[in-house]
Design a protein around this motif. Structure first.
Motif, PDB file in Angstrom:
ATOM      1  N   LEU A  53      45.022  41.328  42.982  1.00 28.26           N
ATOM      2  CA  LEU A  53      44.420  42.058  44.104  1.00 28.26           C
ATOM      3  C   LEU A  53      42.929  41.765  44.210  1.00 28.26           C
ATOM      4  N   VAL A  73      54.471  33.062  46.082  1.00 22.89           N
ATOM      5  CA  VAL A  73      55.501  34.091  46.255  1.00 22.89           C
ATOM      6  C   VAL A  73      56.478  34.111  45.073  1.00 22.89           C
ATOM      7  N   MET A  76      54.848  36.085  42.350  1.00 23.58           N
ATOM      8  CA  MET A  76      54.708  37.519  42.666  1.00 23.58           C
ATOM      9  C   MET A  76      56.062  38.238  42.661  1.00 23.58           C
ATOM     10  N   PHE A 101      60.737  47.439  50.477  1.00 22.43           N
ATOM     11  CA  PHE A 101      60.243  46.578  49.391  1.00 22.43           C
ATOM     12  C   PHE A 101      61.361  45.655  48.873  1.00 22.43           C
TER      13      PHE A 101
ATOM     14  N   GLU B 107      46.782  50.656  56.072  1.00 22.20           N
ATOM     15  CA  GLU B 107      47.345  50.456  54.723  1.00 22.20           C
ATOM     16  C   GLU B 107      46.287  50.815  53.677  1.00 22.20           C
ATOM     17  N   ALA B 113      48.126  49.613  50.486  1.00 18.56           N
ATOM     18  CA  ALA B 113      47.780  48.181  50.457  1.00 18.56           C
ATOM     19  C   ALA B 113      48.125  47.543  49.111  1.00 18.56           C
ATOM     20  N   GLU B 114      47.903  48.299  48.027  1.00 11.85           N
ATOM     21  CA  GLU B 114      48.152  47.741  46.685  1.00 11.85           C
ATOM     22  C   GLU B 114      49.606  47.294  46.535  1.00 11.85           C
ATOM     23  N   LEU B 116      51.827  46.724  48.916  1.00 11.91           N
ATOM     24  CA  LEU B 116      52.177  45.691  49.888  1.00 11.91           C
ATOM     25  C   LEU B 116      51.638  44.318  49.447  1.00 11.91           C
ATOM     26  N   LEU B 117      50.385  44.301  49.002  1.00  5.92           N
ATOM     27  CA  LEU B 117      49.739  43.019  48.680  1.00  5.92           C
ATOM     28  C   LEU B 117      50.168  42.446  47.332  1.00  5.92           C
ATOM     29  N   THR B 118      50.847  43.239  46.521  1.00  5.80           N
ATOM     30  CA  THR B 118      51.391  42.673  45.280  1.00  5.80           C
ATOM     31  C   THR B 118      52.870  42.329  45.447  1.00  5.80           C
ATOM     32  N   ILE B 121      54.911  38.095  49.313  1.00  9.09           N
ATOM     33  CA  ILE B 121      54.807  37.762  50.738  1.00  9.09           C
ATOM     34  C   ILE B 121      53.542  36.929  50.939  1.00  9.09           C
ATOM     35  N   THR B 122      53.639  35.906  51.778  1.00  7.04           N
ATOM     36  CA  THR B 122      52.456  35.061  51.997  1.00  7.04           C
ATOM     37  C   THR B 122      51.534  35.740  53.016  1.00  7.04           C
ATOM     38  N   LYS B 255      41.453  38.351  53.236  1.00  7.62           N
ATOM     39  CA  LYS B 255      41.225  38.539  51.799  1.00  7.62           C
ATOM     40  C   LYS B 255      41.820  39.869  51.369  1.00  7.62           C
ATOM     41  N   LYS B 256      42.695  39.809  50.350  1.00  7.83           N
ATOM     42  CA  LYS B 256      43.349  41.026  49.858  1.00  7.83           C
ATOM     43  C   LYS B 256      42.315  42.067  49.441  1.00  7.83           C
ATOM     44  N   GLU B 257      41.268  41.577  48.783  1.00  8.63           N
ATOM     45  CA  GLU B 257      40.282  42.456  48.162  1.00  8.63           C
ATOM     46  C   GLU B 257      39.640  43.437  49.135  1.00  8.63           C
ATOM     47  N   ILE B 260      41.388  46.759  49.359  1.00  6.14           N
ATOM     48  CA  ILE B 260      41.488  47.588  48.159  1.00  6.14           C
ATOM     49  C   ILE B 260      40.137  48.247  47.921  1.00  6.14           C
ATOM     50  N   ALA B 261      40.146  49.561  47.892  1.00  2.68           N
ATOM     51  CA  ALA B 261      38.887  50.268  47.640  1.00  2.68           C
ATOM     52  C   ALA B 261      38.456  50.013  46.199  1.00  2.68           C
TER      53      ALA B 261
END
Lengths: 294, 262
Positions: A53, A73, A76, A101, B107, B113-114, B116-118, B121-122, B255-257, B260-261
């Motif tokens: 992340l 992918v 992950m 999911f 998100e 978001a965490e 979803l982004l992990t 998925i591209t 950018k994923k970052e 993310i807070a």
């Protein structure tokens, strides 16, 4: 044994704050890794770096041989993650969340339903399957979040304080399930600031303080290193005058619903906990506040 | 690109949006309200059409087809095609921007978001899924609004003047432009959503993005550009290029970052 996570000189800065400072470590396949440290020590940031992340400011962290922040992918799909938030959609039902999911993981609907049924059953949350997430308690949300992370039979499971809101029975079930996964070869990374959880795992321990890796090894060696600890005992209900007196006699400082102790070594924690229980205090957790290392 | 994952994002976002009346209420209500109100207004106002309107707007001698009837029809045709058509084209974009503005920053705010982004998925699948989740309702509403508006206008022109105005070539051309216009605008809003800190900020910036689209009706009113088939074809090409560019840039700069807070 394959190295599942390899970090070299890993550093993460947010403007002028260094959250993770030049950390190097590796985690083997089928290992249980506890990340411990007080609030603000960098546990969450390190986990977010491991699951990609965050991008490292310096150094690198690789999972299954790939840079975590650019992992494809296929990599992950082998990772399960429960962050400090539940990561569930409040407006959707539990089943809609988990099916969503599953679809991202490429699991067929029938197979996904069977898996969801099994996982919810394992954590005692099957009765909530049709409920909207927004209506669930924090503990139940945490169970559902764990189910989400386990959907794909992850080879690397990264968890941030997953038992924080669980009742003791559910927390125990989760720890048993994690131990089983480790036996099957899953690498588990488990962040906690609860000292009472340390002894419940046969784990490698990474001790963080202000973004630095200050202790790394098996539980016994790390425990021997820790000195000058400040811990906090949280409890249910109110303390009677006698209970307050008993805690003060032991050196405790009463702070709201918490009792703070400064102790010489980690070995004193069981004695303190025993005395508190004998005084009739209903302990909910024992947490790191600060510590020094020998 | 894995199409199943793109549709999983679309399905989830639509289910999420349509679970809240606060989102889908204005998104459906405002265009439908105007789709019903504006044709009634057009027909009502047409009775005050000036005597020379048919000659001015359509180049028809009013006396040839019955004096004031021609003037009224000329007003309805001109007003509904050249002015209301482009307005209806923009309305679904404005309303569906609510979903688009919310899509990434939402998100972040709901702290999903965490997870979803992990997921596997591209960036491309995620970005396209987010755009389609806003574009599909926008296009659906566009078609519905055109059908309702056209149906009401046809009902009254048939009732009073025994003629049907729609379907009309200009409307077909406008509808042909709609997907590219929607993709380009929503793509921009989705980029904004992936870079701002709050939903409020995303909505304010996306309102600014959508604002230039309102130029089209005004351009038409002041006859700066004739809404000819060539105009719509040119617009379609420009919008298609812009839409592709926006999607490409959105994926490249994502950018994923940011979601993310710290």
């Amino acid at each position: 044994m394959q190295k599942v996570v390899v970090a070299k000189g890993l550093t993460k800065r947010f403007k002028d704050i260094t959250a993770i400072n030049d950390i190097t470590f590796s985690m083997e396949e089928g290992s249980f890794n506890l990340l411990v440290g007080p609030n603000g020590s960098g546990k969450t940031t390190l986990e977010r770096l491991i699951v990609g992340l965050y991008e490292p400011t310096e150094g690198s962290v690789k999972i299954f041989g790939e840079e975590a922040s650019a992992a494809p992918v296929s990599v992950m799909a082998k990772v399960g993650y429960v962050g400090e938030n539940y990561g569930l959609y409040d407006n959707l039902s539990v089943i809609s969340n988990l099916l969503f999911f599953s679809r991202l993981l490429g699991i067929e609907k029938r197979q996904a339903l069977e898996r969801i049924d099994k996982l919810l059953g394992m954590l005692g949350a099957e009765e909530f399957v049709k409920r909207k997430v927004s209506t669930l308690s924090r503990g139940t949300k945490q169970k559902i979040a764990v189910c989400r992370a386990l959907l794909a039979n992850p080879r690397l499971l990264v968890l941030d304080e997953p038992t924080a809101f669980l009742d003791p029975e559910s927390a125990e079930k989760l720890r048993e399930a994690l131990a089983e996964l480790v036996k099957e070869g899953t690498t588990v990374v488990y962040a906690t600031q609860r000292l009472d959880e340390l002894s419940k795992f046969n784990a490698d321990v990474l001790v963080l303080k202000k973004g630095k890796l200050v202790g790394y090894g098996d539980l016994d060696s790390v425990v021997k290193m820790i000195r000058g600890i400040e811990i906090e005992i949280s409890y249910l209900g109110r303390l009677s005058k006698e209970q307050e007196k008993a805690m003060k006699t032991l050196g405790g400082r009463l702070m709201g619903k918490r009792i703070v102790f400064s102790i010489g070594s980690i070995g004193k924690i069981p004695k303190l906990a025993k005395e508190a229980v004998e005084a009739g205090i209903n302990i909910t957790s024992i947490t790191f506040l600060d510590y020094n290392l020998r | 690109m894995n199409v199943a994952r793109v549709w999983a994002i679309v399905g989830k976002d639509l289910a999420d949006a349509f679970s809240s009346a606060e989102i889908y209420g204005p998104m459906l209500g405002i265009p439908l309200f105007f789709a019903i109100l504006l044709p009634l207004f057009t027909v009502y106002v047409s009775q005050y059409a000036g005597t020379e309107l048919a000659a001015k707007l359509l180049g028809i001698e009013a006396s040839i087809i019955g004096g004031n009837v021609a003037n009224r029809l000329a007003f309805i045709v001109y007003f509904s095609i050249n002015i209301l058509g482009p307005i209806f084209l923009t309305m679904p974009i404005i309303t569906s921007s609510v979903i688009a503005a919310d899509c990434f920053v939402g998100e972040k705010e709901s702290k999903t978001a965490e997870s979803l982004l992990t997921s596997p998925i591209t960036k491309g699948e995620l970005f396209l899924g987010k755009i389609l989740a806003s574009a599909i309702p926008a296009f659906g509403i566009t078609i519905a609004v055109f059908l309702i508006f056209g149906g009401i206008i046809n009902y009254f022109t048939n009732l009073y003047y025994h003629t049907l105005i729609f379907p009309n070539t200009d409307w077909y051309l406008m509808l042909a432009d709609a997907p590219a216009l929607i993709m380009a605008t929503i793509g921009l809003v989705v980029i904004v959503s992936s870079k701002v800190k709050s939903i409020k900020e995303a909505q304010q910036i996306s309102a600014l993005i959508a604002l230039p689209i309102f130029i089209i009706p005004f351009v038409s009113v002041f006859a700066l550009v004739s809404l000819s088939p060539e105009f719509f074809l040119g617009l379609l090409l420009v919008l298609a290029v812009v839409a592709l560019l926006v999607i490409y840039l959105g994926i490249r700069t994502f950018k994923k970052e940011r979601l993310i807070a710290a």
